[in-house]
Design a protein around this motif. Structure first.
Motif, PDB file in Angstrom:
ATOM      1  N   VAL A 252       0.853  -1.193   0.000  1.00  0.00           N
ATOM      2  CA  VAL A 252       0.000   0.000   0.000  1.00  0.00           C
ATOM      3  C   VAL A 252       0.885   1.238   0.000  1.00  0.00           C
ATOM      4  N   GLY A 253       0.336   2.342  -0.523  1.00  0.00           N
ATOM      5  CA  GLY A 253       1.077   3.608  -0.525  1.00  0.00           C
ATOM      6  C   GLY A 253       0.863   4.344   0.791  1.00  0.00           C
ATOM      7  N   MET A 254       0.388   5.559   0.715  1.00  0.00           N
ATOM      8  CA  MET A 254       0.286   6.388   1.914  1.00  0.00           C
ATOM      9  C   MET A 254      -1.015   6.123   2.696  1.00  0.00           C
ATOM     10  N   ILE A 255      -0.853   5.820   3.975  1.00  0.00           N
ATOM     11  CA  ILE A 255      -1.993   5.617   4.873  1.00  0.00           C
ATOM     12  C   ILE A 255      -1.956   6.722   5.926  1.00  0.00           C
ATOM     13  N   ASP A 256      -3.114   7.144   6.349  1.00  0.00           N
ATOM     14  CA  ASP A 256      -3.198   8.204   7.354  1.00  0.00           C
ATOM     15  C   ASP A 256      -2.952   7.622   8.752  1.00  0.00           C
ATOM     16  N   THR A 257      -1.671   7.570   9.141  1.00  0.00           N
ATOM     17  CA  THR A 257      -1.286   7.083  10.478  1.00  0.00           C
ATOM     18  C   THR A 257      -0.149   7.983  10.977  1.00  0.00           C
ATOM     19  N   PRO A 258       0.270   7.809  12.229  1.00  0.00           N
ATOM     20  CA  PRO A 258       1.385   8.635  12.728  1.00  0.00           C
ATOM     21  C   PRO A 258       2.646   8.531  11.863  1.00  0.00           C
ATOM     22  N   MET A 259       2.843   7.386  11.181  1.00  0.00           N
ATOM     23  CA  MET A 259       4.062   7.211  10.367  1.00  0.00           C
ATOM     24  C   MET A 259       4.166   8.249   9.256  1.00  0.00           C
ATOM     25  N   THR A 260       3.022   8.718   8.745  1.00  0.00           N
ATOM     26  CA  THR A 260       3.058   9.656   7.615  1.00  0.00           C
ATOM     27  C   THR A 260       2.636  11.072   8.017  1.00  0.00           C
ATOM     28  N   ALA A 261       2.735  11.359   9.312  1.00  0.00           N
ATOM     29  CA  ALA A 261       2.289  12.673   9.807  1.00  0.00           C
ATOM     30  C   ALA A 261       2.988  13.823   9.076  1.00  0.00           C
ATOM     31  N   GLY A 262       4.238  13.611   8.640  1.00  0.00           N
ATOM     32  CA  GLY A 262       4.984  14.689   7.994  1.00  0.00           C
ATOM     33  C   GLY A 262       4.732  14.818   6.502  1.00  0.00           C
ATOM     34  N   TRP A 263       3.816  14.025   5.961  1.00  0.00           N
ATOM     35  CA  TRP A 263       3.591  14.043   4.507  1.00  0.00           C
ATOM     36  C   TRP A 263       2.229  14.644   4.200  1.00  0.00           C
ATOM     37  N   ASP A 264       2.237  15.729   3.418  1.00  0.00           N
ATOM     38  CA  ASP A 264       0.980  16.388   3.042  1.00  0.00           C
ATOM     39  C   ASP A 264       0.552  15.895   1.662  1.00  0.00           C
ATOM     40  N   VAL A 265       0.098  14.643   1.618  1.00  0.00           N
ATOM     41  CA  VAL A 265      -0.298  14.012   0.345  1.00  0.00           C
ATOM     42  C   VAL A 265      -1.619  13.270   0.580  1.00  0.00           C
ATOM     43  N   PRO A 266      -2.307  12.890  -0.505  1.00  0.00           N
ATOM     44  CA  PRO A 266      -3.511  12.087  -0.313  1.00  0.00           C
ATOM     45  C   PRO A 266      -3.156  10.753   0.356  1.00  0.00           C
ATOM     46  N   LYS A 267      -3.985  10.359   1.296  1.00  0.00           N
ATOM     47  CA  LYS A 267      -3.730   9.110   2.032  1.00  0.00           C
ATOM     48  C   LYS A 267      -5.029   8.330   2.144  1.00  0.00           C
ATOM     49  N   VAL A 268      -4.914   7.005   2.180  1.00  0.00           N
ATOM     50  CA  VAL A 268      -6.106   6.197   2.449  1.00  0.00           C
ATOM     51  C   VAL A 268      -6.220   5.996   3.960  1.00  0.00           C
ATOM     52  N   THR A 269      -7.392   5.561   4.401  1.00  0.00           N
ATOM     53  CA  THR A 269      -7.580   5.387   5.844  1.00  0.00           C
ATOM     54  C   THR A 269      -7.036   4.028   6.290  1.00  0.00           C
ATOM     55  N   ALA A 270      -6.613   3.985   7.550  1.00  0.00           N
ATOM     56  CA  ALA A 270      -6.164   2.713   8.132  1.00  0.00           C
ATOM     57  C   ALA A 270      -7.317   1.713   8.113  1.00  0.00           C
TER      58      ALA A 270
END
Ligand code: NAP
Length: 247
Positions: free
Chosen positions: A176-194
């Motif tokens: 999977v690409g970007m998921i909205d979790t603490p791991m990607t807090a610094g990334w301002d990109v579209p994310k899927v939900t956990a």
């Protein structure tokens, strides 16, 4: 293994690593919703849970003794979810070897050690399921040790599938690409939900799927992998430059 196409975890005993937050917490919650008999919530520092079916388990992947202790404490596991990993923010493949080894120790060796320790347990409990949470970074060569560790674990996941075939273990890799979790807090990109990623993972556990591509980015990426490297990598580098610009 469960009968094909069931999305239920009824009667199953699930162990989730990195259970305290992000995707891990969703694995615990949705495991309970789908009727798991027990969910071992493994973490470096255990927390309390408000459902009696949850058993908190101390587990640090970098501790070589941890897998044996986990097996002794959870001998009824028939779904092992290798979810824990680290993604340090200053990680680069040209960085210090000590840091690259730290990443591999958690994401690769720690995960593999736990898989190998639980393989006989899964076998003894009817074959069971081994679910490894990988990343699109296994294929998109982000210039990080994290991506390299996920590529290595993708290979190991496919190897484990072959090794454990004889005992009837379903081995699933999730990319999977970007998921909205603490791991990607610094990334301002579209994310899927956990929640959406975990729902697809548990559907796969029930229906016998071997590889879950949990977002559009990863599904698109897979279709591009057969293109010649001279075409693929300029495109990959464009994607990475686009991502880097959002940090
Ligand atoms: N977020 C994304 O965009 C994304 C994309 C693709 C794949 N993934 C993968 O999804 C999985 C879950 O990540 P997440 O997004 O939920 O990130 P997260 O919130 O940072 O969760 C990672 C978990 O791993 C645990 N962990 C780290 N080192 C550990 C160790 N040595 N022993 C045991 N547990 C350890 C952490 O525990 P502590 O609480 O103790 O730190 C934390 O609970 C990871 O495998 C990650 O690589 C994430």
């Amino acid at each position: 293994m469960q009968s094909p196409r069931s999305t239920s975890l009824s009667g199953r005993h699930v162990l989730v690593t990195g259970a305290n937050g992000g995707l891990g917490e969703q694995f615990v919650a949705q495991g309970l919703e789908r009727g798991a008999a027990k969910v071992y919530a493994a973490a470096r520092s255990t927390r309390s849970w408000d459902d009696p079916r949850v058993v908190a388990l101390d587990l640090d992947l970098t501790d070589p003794e941890a897998p044996a202790r986990a097996v002794a404490a959870a001998p009824d596991v028939d779904v092992l979810i290798n979810n824990a990993a680290i993604a340090p923010s200053d990680d680069t493949i040209t960085g210090p070897e000590e840091e690259l080894r730290r990443i591999f120790e958690t994401n690769f060796f720690g995960t593999l050690r736990l898989s190998n320790a639980f393989a006989p347990v899964l076998g003894a409990n009817g074959g069971g399921t081994l679910l490894n949470i990988l990343s699109a970074a296994a294929w998109i060569s982000m210039p990080t040790g994290y991506a390299a560790s996920k590529a290595a674990m993708w290979s190991a996941t496919n190897a484990l599938r072959l090794q454990l075939e004889g005992q009837g273990t379903q081995v699933v890799g999730l990319l999977v690409g970007m998921i909205d979790t603490p791991m990607t807090a610094g990334w301002d990109v579209p994310k899927v939900t956990a929640a959406s990623v975990v729902a697809q993972a548990y559907d796969a556990v029930g229906d016998g799927t071997l590889e879950v591509l949990a977002d559009g980015t990863t599904r698109d990426l897979k279709t591009r992998l057969s293109t010649p490297a001279e075409e693929l990598y300029p495109w990959v580098h464009e994607q990475i430059a686009g991502l880097a610009a959002t940090r």
